[in-house]
Motif scaffolding. Structure first.
Motif, PDB file in Angstrom:
ATOM      1  N   THR A   1     -74.818 -37.402 100.513  1.00 23.37           N
ATOM      2  CA  THR A   1     -74.716 -36.059 100.140  1.00 23.37           C
ATOM      3  C   THR A   1     -74.708 -35.884  98.861  1.00 23.37           C
ATOM      4  N   GLN A   2     -73.885 -36.611  97.845  1.00 25.49           N
ATOM      5  CA  GLN A   2     -73.764 -36.536  96.606  1.00 25.49           C
ATOM      6  C   GLN A   2     -75.511 -36.753  95.914  1.00 25.49           C
ATOM      7  N   VAL A   3     -75.881 -37.728  96.385  1.00 31.25           N
ATOM      8  CA  VAL A   3     -77.393 -37.934  95.959  1.00 31.25           C
ATOM      9  C   VAL A   3     -78.416 -36.943  96.210  1.00 31.25           C
TER      10      VAL A   3
ATOM     11  N   MET B   1     -78.085 -22.838  97.283  1.00 30.58           N
ATOM     12  CA  MET B   1     -78.498 -24.451  97.562  1.00 30.58           C
ATOM     13  C   MET B   1     -78.843 -24.628  99.019  1.00 30.58           C
ATOM     14  N   PRO B   2     -79.937 -25.244  99.454  1.00 32.05           N
ATOM     15  CA  PRO B   2     -80.260 -25.406 100.684  1.00 32.05           C
ATOM     16  C   PRO B   2     -79.152 -26.327 101.558  1.00 32.05           C
ATOM     17  N   PRO B   3     -79.187 -25.830 103.094  1.00 33.04           N
ATOM     18  CA  PRO B   3     -78.154 -26.646 103.738  1.00 33.04           C
ATOM     19  C   PRO B   3     -78.390 -28.261 103.569  1.00 33.04           C
ATOM     20  N   THR B   4     -77.293 -29.016 103.462  1.00 32.23           N
ATOM     21  CA  THR B   4     -77.258 -30.310 103.593  1.00 32.23           C
ATOM     22  C   THR B   4     -77.467 -30.889 104.764  1.00 32.23           C
ATOM     23  N   PRO B   5     -78.519 -31.926 104.936  1.00 32.57           N
ATOM     24  CA  PRO B   5     -78.525 -32.495 106.416  1.00 32.57           C
ATOM     25  C   PRO B   5     -77.179 -33.219 106.575  1.00 32.57           C
ATOM     26  N   SER B   6     -76.967 -33.560 108.051  1.00 28.14           N
ATOM     27  CA  SER B   6     -75.872 -34.457 108.435  1.00 28.14           C
ATOM     28  C   SER B   6     -76.406 -35.926 108.097  1.00 28.14           C
ATOM     29  N   PHE B   7     -75.701 -36.612 107.096  1.00 27.55           N
ATOM     30  CA  PHE B   7     -76.224 -37.996 107.062  1.00 27.55           C
ATOM     31  C   PHE B   7     -75.041 -38.989 107.792  1.00 27.55           C
ATOM     32  N   ALA B   8     -75.798 -40.142 108.098  1.00 26.27           N
ATOM     33  CA  ALA B   8     -75.053 -41.037 108.900  1.00 26.27           C
ATOM     34  C   ALA B   8     -74.360 -42.005 107.947  1.00 26.27           C
ATOM     35  N   ASP B   9     -73.250 -42.269 108.106  1.00 22.77           N
ATOM     36  CA  ASP B   9     -72.308 -43.364 107.373  1.00 22.77           C
ATOM     37  C   ASP B   9     -72.943 -44.908 107.540  1.00 22.77           C
ATOM     38  N   HIS B  10     -72.895 -45.582 106.646  1.00 20.04           N
ATOM     39  CA  HIS B  10     -73.261 -46.918 106.590  1.00 20.04           C
ATOM     40  C   HIS B  10     -72.526 -47.744 105.627  1.00 20.04           C
TER      41      HIS B  10
END
Length: 156
Positions: A19-21, A1-10
């Motif tokens: 990340t789940q999506v 699986m590709p590395p997951t980008p870092s996402f911002a909390d909202h």
């Protein structure tokens, strides 16, 4: 699986939910738009933050986009071009809650293997998705540039 980008909390969608999506999207594309891999979380994200209407429920959405090859290509076009297939605008990429995730989904779709155009009966992949068979590549519109926090996302 590709590395997951870092996402911002909202406040309406946590980084963990994003990340789940994101991971569900990768799995869904890798399995050729097989409805068995179209998760509830992915459905909710697309209808709440990515400019798709609900089509009554998850199964109506599946029937609308993943049972006929031409409809699957229409669906994927949104992620190749960044333009909503149902409304015609690109504002979903700047959504306050999930714009970072939407741009990452586009990057994944742009680097995934392209579906192939159907050639009639028997010319489609499993579940009506024209992923693996049929002559000629599907037309691929020029994508909008997509980055996540200043980095290009190249998952495939």
């Amino acid at each position: 699986m590709p590395p997951t980008p870092s996402f911002a909390d909202h406040r309406f969608m946590s980084a963990a939910e994003k990340t789940q999506v994101y991971r569900a999207w990768i799995k869904f594309l890798k399995h050729g738009c097989d409805p068995r891999f179209f998760t509830k979380a992915l459905y909710h994200h697309l209808t709440q933050h990515a400019s798709f209407i609900a089509h009554y429920d998850k199964y109506g959405f599946i029937d609308t986009y993943f049972t006929r090859p031409a409809d699957t290509l229409t669906f994927l076009t949104q992620f190749w071009t960044g333009r909503s297939v149902e409304y015609g605008y690109t504002i979903w990429l700047e959504d306050e809650t999930a714009g970072d995730l939407n741009r990452a989904l586009c990057a994944v779709a742009r680097h995934a293997p392209r579906p192939r155009r159907s050639s009639g009966p028997g010319g489609t992949g499993r579940h009506g998705c024209p992923w693996a068979s049929g002559p000629g590549n599907a037309p691929a519109p020029r994508p909008l540039p997509v980055t996540t926090r200043g980095r290009a996302v190249m998952p495939f």
